[in-house]
Structures are given as structure tokens and as C-alpha cells.
Design a protein around this motif. Structure first.
Motif, PDB file in Angstrom:
ATOM      1  N   UNK A 238       0.862  -1.419  -0.065  1.00 57.44           N
ATOM      2  CA  UNK A 238       0.035  -0.038   0.056  1.00 57.44           C
ATOM      3  C   UNK A 238       0.842   1.311  -0.029  1.00 57.44           C
ATOM      4  N   UNK A 239       1.791   1.238   0.762  1.00 62.28           N
ATOM      5  CA  UNK A 239       2.796   2.296   0.980  1.00 62.28           C
ATOM      6  C   UNK A 239       3.572   2.624  -0.538  1.00 62.28           C
ATOM      7  N   UNK A 240       4.041   1.505  -1.163  1.00 64.16           N
ATOM      8  CA  UNK A 240       4.642   1.424  -2.383  1.00 64.16           C
ATOM      9  C   UNK A 240       3.847   2.255  -3.343  1.00 64.16           C
ATOM     10  N   UNK A 241       2.496   1.796  -3.383  1.00 62.62           N
ATOM     11  CA  UNK A 241       1.508   2.350  -4.449  1.00 62.62           C
ATOM     12  C   UNK A 241       1.325   3.989  -4.057  1.00 62.62           C
ATOM     13  N   UNK A 242       1.139   4.389  -2.774  1.00 66.11           N
ATOM     14  CA  UNK A 242       1.181   5.656  -2.241  1.00 66.11           C
ATOM     15  C   UNK A 242       2.348   6.454  -3.040  1.00 66.11           C
ATOM     16  N   UNK A 243       3.638   6.071  -2.898  1.00 63.88           N
ATOM     17  CA  UNK A 243       4.616   6.639  -3.297  1.00 63.88           C
ATOM     18  C   UNK A 243       4.948   6.922  -4.632  1.00 63.88           C
ATOM     19  N   UNK A 244       4.269   6.283  -5.540  1.00 65.33           N
ATOM     20  CA  UNK A 244       4.046   6.170  -6.935  1.00 65.33           C
ATOM     21  C   UNK A 244       3.238   7.306  -7.435  1.00 65.33           C
ATOM     22  N   UNK A 245       2.237   7.663  -6.790  1.00 62.26           N
ATOM     23  CA  UNK A 245       1.508   8.764  -7.182  1.00 62.26           C
ATOM     24  C   UNK A 245       2.075   9.872  -7.416  1.00 62.26           C
ATOM     25  N   UNK A 246       2.030  10.496  -8.533  1.00 66.47           N
ATOM     26  CA  UNK A 246       2.669  11.875  -8.818  1.00 66.47           C
ATOM     27  C   UNK A 246       1.530  13.171  -8.972  1.00 66.47           C
ATOM     28  N   UNK A 247       1.893  14.218  -8.726  1.00 67.77           N
ATOM     29  CA  UNK A 247       1.166  15.427  -8.857  1.00 67.77           C
ATOM     30  C   UNK A 247       0.274  15.531 -10.165  1.00 67.77           C
ATOM     31  N   UNK A 248       0.957  15.121 -11.239  1.00 69.48           N
ATOM     32  CA  UNK A 248       0.057  14.931 -12.528  1.00 69.48           C
ATOM     33  C   UNK A 248      -1.047  13.955 -12.338  1.00 69.48           C
ATOM     34  N   UNK A 249      -0.872  12.804 -11.724  1.00 68.69           N
ATOM     35  CA  UNK A 249      -1.821  11.845 -11.357  1.00 68.69           C
ATOM     36  C   UNK A 249      -2.969  12.426 -10.863  1.00 68.69           C
ATOM     37  N   UNK A 250      -2.631  13.194  -9.912  1.00 67.75           N
ATOM     38  CA  UNK A 250      -3.910  13.655  -8.871  1.00 67.75           C
ATOM     39  C   UNK A 250      -4.679  14.947  -9.812  1.00 67.75           C
ATOM     40  N   UNK A 251      -3.800  15.476 -10.462  1.00 63.72           N
ATOM     41  CA  UNK A 251      -4.498  16.485 -11.256  1.00 63.72           C
ATOM     42  C   UNK A 251      -5.402  15.950 -12.526  1.00 63.72           C
ATOM     43  N   UNK A 252      -4.987  15.155 -12.965  1.00 63.22           N
ATOM     44  CA  UNK A 252      -5.904  14.358 -14.247  1.00 63.22           C
ATOM     45  C   UNK A 252      -6.911  13.782 -13.595  1.00 63.22           C
ATOM     46  N   UNK A 253      -6.663  13.183 -12.327  1.00 63.84           N
ATOM     47  CA  UNK A 253      -7.958  12.508 -11.704  1.00 63.84           C
ATOM     48  C   UNK A 253      -9.073  13.706 -11.329  1.00 63.84           C
ATOM     49  N   UNK A 254      -8.660  14.680 -10.537  1.00 61.90           N
ATOM     50  CA  UNK A 254      -9.394  15.832 -10.115  1.00 61.90           C
ATOM     51  C   UNK A 254     -10.351  16.335 -11.374  1.00 61.90           C
ATOM     52  N   UNK A 255      -9.348  16.693 -12.565  1.00 59.62           N
ATOM     53  CA  UNK A 255      -9.863  17.052 -13.849  1.00 59.62           C
ATOM     54  C   UNK A 255     -10.892  16.121 -14.250  1.00 59.62           C
ATOM     55  N   UNK A 256     -10.945  14.910 -14.155  1.00 58.32           N
ATOM     56  CA  UNK A 256     -11.810  13.895 -14.738  1.00 58.32           C
ATOM     57  C   UNK A 256     -13.098  14.043 -13.823  1.00 58.32           C
ATOM     58  N   UNK A 257     -12.799  13.952 -12.363  1.00 56.81           N
ATOM     59  CA  UNK A 257     -14.115  14.159 -11.640  1.00 56.81           C
ATOM     60  C   UNK A 257     -14.819  15.587 -11.792  1.00 56.81           C
ATOM     61  N   UNK A 258     -14.188  16.542 -11.739  1.00 55.62           N
ATOM     62  CA  UNK A 258     -14.993  17.949 -12.064  1.00 55.62           C
ATOM     63  C   UNK A 258     -15.714  17.939 -13.286  1.00 55.62           C
ATOM     64  N   UNK A 259     -15.447  17.110 -14.469  1.00 56.09           N
ATOM     65  CA  UNK A 259     -16.051  17.373 -15.607  1.00 56.09           C
ATOM     66  C   UNK A 259     -17.268  16.511 -15.604  1.00 56.09           C
ATOM     67  N   UNK A 260     -17.413  15.488 -14.504  1.00 57.94           N
ATOM     68  CA  UNK A 260     -18.951  14.875 -14.201  1.00 57.94           C
ATOM     69  C   UNK A 260     -19.879  15.860 -13.594  1.00 57.94           C
ATOM     70  N   UNK A 261     -21.296  15.416 -13.953  1.00 59.88           N
ATOM     71  CA  UNK A 261     -22.393  16.164 -13.432  1.00 59.88           C
ATOM     72  C   UNK A 261     -22.274  16.102 -11.818  1.00 59.88           C
ATOM     73  N   UNK A 262     -22.406  17.568 -11.181  1.00 61.90           N
ATOM     74  CA  UNK A 262     -22.389  17.701  -9.973  1.00 61.90           C
ATOM     75  C   UNK A 262     -23.840  17.428  -9.224  1.00 61.90           C
ATOM     76  N   UNK A 263     -23.961  16.827  -8.287  1.00 59.83           N
ATOM     77  CA  UNK A 263     -25.343  16.658  -7.490  1.00 59.83           C
ATOM     78  C   UNK A 263     -25.087  17.534  -5.947  1.00 59.83           C
ATOM     79  N   UNK A 264     -26.264  18.084  -5.453  1.00 58.48           N
ATOM     80  CA  UNK A 264     -26.082  18.879  -4.269  1.00 58.48           C
ATOM     81  C   UNK A 264     -27.198  18.119  -3.609  1.00 58.48           C
TER      82      UNK A 264
END
Length: 445
Positions: free
Chosen positions: A404-430
Motif C-alpha cells: 500500500x505504501x509503495x503504491x502511495x509513493x508512486x502517485x504523482x502530482x500529475x496523476x492527482x490533477x488528471x483525476x481531479x479534472x476527470x471528476x470535475x467534468x462529471x455532473x454535480x449533485x447537491x
């Protein structure tokens, strides 16, 4: 242990070492019963869980609420033990026992001293195989469950959570309340719940996990004795039930906005989108994203909304995941007069996260937080037992702390930004509960 260990359903025996010198073993009986253990050096207690991969999402229209109903009833007595006998078995040794109904599984569990593990195996096996489901107890427990639902309906945080799942997941069965509704519990019949029990509590459905002080061979022998004594024919061969498979398709949004008017002092707000399933390769990336955005006191949401502006006491993000779907949500509780401002800040931070990315300092803090939290959680045999169950039922692989720690340490800032961009593009519910003007959310969905 290098990498995650696959858990093929057709493999009868498996044994390997995990981080911290623990020993993981897995046995699949010919009947389909799966037994997993993690022997932890120095442990003096054990946590045991009996799992069936049946949850609220698996109910038919005529059995809504039956899974949760059944969870209650299995504590009410068997052919050889009364409800009091079951309770006394654990109370007399200072043990703990309970159960949880989830959207994709039900688990009956206990925590006891190592010397009392054979007793826990006998009692839990008896409950799983030989529950009487007495008609009179059925009606008594109907009243208990209705009171439980009424208690949840008095809690605005529970109400907003249920409405949020419905808003994001729509008609998907994952969007239904786990406990059912007062209407479905009132409509439940004894015969339907018994049928639900008979159809889903079979040898090929059963997964047993134990963590702590445990000898695997003794555990397997004890389980076999208990199940045979209950009348199960373990010589009848059956393949374990197949795991759920992710379709890769996003679900259709249920509603962009759900507001429940309640005369309470604080507004409870949940804003979110469909997330990623439990088996997604990006789940470590999701964990880092969630940590940075709303996972602690140094997170962006906490700092911006609580620390800088003093607009909320509780504010955070979360990312529940299931076999084929997931959610990503943002929560805040605030004054009704501040709903518009807080909601704009929640959505604004979410969008800025995707546009601007994250810093090296934020990445370091997130990985450190998640690494430490993971290590501390594994000090508890309950967490280890649950990890085994999730690995077997949902993921199909076991990842220890080092992996689990190995996988965490492989995550890059670009990975995080790309996933965030994908999530933001999805329809929001409140979803929101309180004395709220719906115009406060104009322009956000």
C-alpha cells in the motif's frame, strides 16, 4: 511480499508472509466456504468475521430492507441457542460481538481473547446456519428497526447522506438506503425474509476472516466441525460465488439538487459527483486527492472554510467506493445564512484543485498522512480482519502495508490533477438539509 497477492477463487490453498512478519493463509473448502487468517506476532486477541457478499443493493423490490432485517434476526436465536445464550457467550468472556449491513455485504463479527476464539467460531457458525427467525421475534424486531430508522431520520447528517446517494446514484441499487424505509420495513413479510436467508446464506456465499492470535489449521478444523454440526454437508462441491465485475459505465445522475426543509440550527450540505470503483488502479491517487482537498486539518477545504473564514465547524471530503461504482463528495455544516457562500467555496476549491494542480509540499503531507494512518489502523485486529474480507469479497487481491505504501509513493502530482479534472467534468449533485433557500445553489449545478 512483493506486490499484491491475487486471490483466485479456484485456488484451494494459499499462504504467504506479509509486512510486520504476519502470516496470511487462505483455504477454500470443496463446498465453496472461504477461510482466511492473518496471524499477527504477539497478539493475544482475535477478531473474526463471517461475511456474505449480499447487501442492500442485491434486494428485489419485494425484499427491500430484508438484508438489514435479517442482520437483526440472526441474533434472536438458533435451534440450540436463545438470544440470551448468544449474548451471554460473549459477555461472559469480555468479548464484543455485532454485525454490519452494507451495500454489498453483511458481516457478523466478534473480538475475543485468543483462548475464546473456538467459542466465537461455534456461536457465529450457529447464527449463520441455524437461525430460527421466529415469527414473534420477527414482529418484535420490526418495531426495533422502525425505531432505528426514526432515530436516523432525526439526525440531519444521516438524512443528507441518504439524499446525496440518491441524487448522485439515481436508480442504481447503490443509491437505496441500506436499512430500507419505514414503508418497506412495514411491508416486509416473514416468508420473504426467510426466503432471502435461504437463498443467500449458503456455503458458497460464506467468507470467514480472522486476524490476530490465530492458528489457521485449528481455525479451519473448528469451522468444519461447527458447520457440519449445524447440518451443512461440506462434501457437496460448489464453486465460491463470483465477485462483482465493474462495467466501466458511469451511472445516470438521479437529481442535480435535493433540499429537505428542516427547522434546525445548521444547514448540512453535500456536494459531489460519481467517483471511481474499488478496484480502479487509481485508488491510491484518489486517496491522495481526498487527503489534500478535504482529508484533514491541513487540507484546503478545512483551511479555507473553517480556519480562514470561520464559516463551518465540520468540513471535509470523502470517497466511498464499491465494486463497480464510487462517489466523491464534499461536506460542510454551516449557518443557513451562509449556505450560498459555503457552497460556492466548496465547488470553487474543487474546481481550482483540478485547474491548478497540487504542490510538492501538499503531496508530501498527503502521503505522510495516509502512510501513518494506515500503519496505525493496523494496530487493531478489527482493521486487519476487515481488510481480509474486503480483499476476498471485493478486490480479489491482498495488499499488505508495504505494498500500500509503495503504491502511495508512486502517485504523482500529475496523476492527482488528471483525476481531479476527470471528476470535475462529471455532473454535480447537491443534497442539503435545513432551513434553506434553494436559490443559494443557483449556478452550481
Amino acid at each position: 511480499m512483493n506486490g499484491a497477492v491475487p486471490l483466485p477463487l479456484g485456488l484451494a490453498d494459499l499462504s504467504f508472509s506479509a509486512s510486520g512478519d504476519s502470516r496470511v493463509r487462505r483455504t477454500v473448502l470443496p463446498s465453496g466456504v472461504r477461510i482466511l487468517s492473518e496471524q499477527v506476532p504477539g497478539a493475544r486477541s482475535s477478531t473474526i468475521g463471517y461475511w456474505v457478499a449480499v447487501g442492500s443493493r442485491d434486494e428485489r423490490p419485494d425484499t427491500f430492507g430484508s438484508t438489514h432485517f435479517l442482520e437483526h434476526l440472526l441474533f434472536k436465536g438458533t435451534t440450540t441457542r436463545s438470544a440470551l445464550d448468544i449474548a451471554v457467550s460473549f459477555d461472559a468472556v469480555g468479548g464484543e460481538h455485532n454485525a454490519v449491513t452494507a451495500k454489498e455485504y453483511t458481516c457478523y463479527y466478534a473480538k475475543v481473547q485468543d483462548r475464546d476464539l473456538p467459542m466465537a467460531v461455534e456461536v457465529l457458525s450457529d447464527m449463520i446456519t441455524s437461525s430460527v427467525i421466529d415469527p414473534e421475534e420477527f414482529e418484535t424486531e420490526r418495531g426495533v428497526i422502525l425505531e432505528e430508522l426514526a432515530m436516523a431520520d432525526d439526525d440531519p447528517s444521516d438524512v443528507v447522506s441518504e439524499r446525496f446517494f440518491e441524487a448522485v446514484l439515481g436508480d442504481n441499487p447503490l443509491g437505496r438506503p441500506i436499512g430500507g424505509s419505514p414503508e418497506t420495513i412495514e411491508a416486509a413479510t416473514h416468508d420473504r425474509v426467510v426466503k432471502h436467508y435461504r437463498e443467500n446464506y449458503r456455503a458458497q456465499d460464506l467468507v470467514i476472516t480472522v486476524a490476530g492470535a490465530v492458528d489457521h489449521d485449528e481455525l479451519v478444523a473448528g469451522v468444519e466441525r461447527a458447520l457440519i454440526a449445524a447440518g451443512w454437508d461440506l462434501t457437496l462441491e460448489a464453486a465460491p460465488v463470483e465477485r462483482r465485475v465493474a462495467s466501466g459505465e458511469l451511472i445516470e445522475r438521479g437529481s442535480p439538487l435535493v433540499v429537505v426543509q428542516r427547522p434546525i440550527e445548521q444547514a448540512n450540505i453535500l456536494i459531489g459527483v460519481p467517483g471511481i470503483p474499488a478496484g480502479d488502479d487509481r485508488r491510491s491517487t484518489m486517496a491522495v486527492l481526498n487527503s489534500i482537498l478535504g482529508g484533514g486539518m491541513s487540507s484546503r477545504l478545512f483551511q479555507e472554510i473553517r480556519e480562514k473564514r470561520g464559516l463551518a465547524y465540520s468540513v471535509y471530503s470523502f470517497s466511498p467506493s464499491y465494486s463497480d461504482q464510487g462517489l466523491f463528495g464534499l461536506y460542510a455544516g454551516c449557518s443557513p445564512a451562509k449556505v450560498a457562500q459555503v457552497s460556492e467555496l466548496l465547488v470553487g476549491e474543487f474546481r481550482r484543485f483540478a485547474d491548478g494542480g497540487v504542490t510538492a509540499d501538499e503531496m508530501g503531507r498527503a502521503v505522510g498522512q495516509l502512510s501513518g494512518a494506515s500503519a496505525l489502523a493496523l494496530e487493531d485486529s478489527d482493521t486487519r480482519m476487515s481488510r481480509l474480507g474486503r480483499a476476498e469479497i471485493t478486490l480479489g487481491e491482498f495488499a499488505d502495508l508495504d505494498e500500500s505504501l509503495r503504491r502511495l509513493n508512486l502517485v504523482t502530482a500529475d496523476d492527482v490533477r488528471e483525476l481531479a479534472s476527470e471528476l470535475v467534468s462529471r455532473p454535480i449533485s447537491i443534497a442539503a438539509v435545513g432551513t434553506i433557500d434553494e436559490n443559494a445553489f443557483t449556478g452550481l449545478v
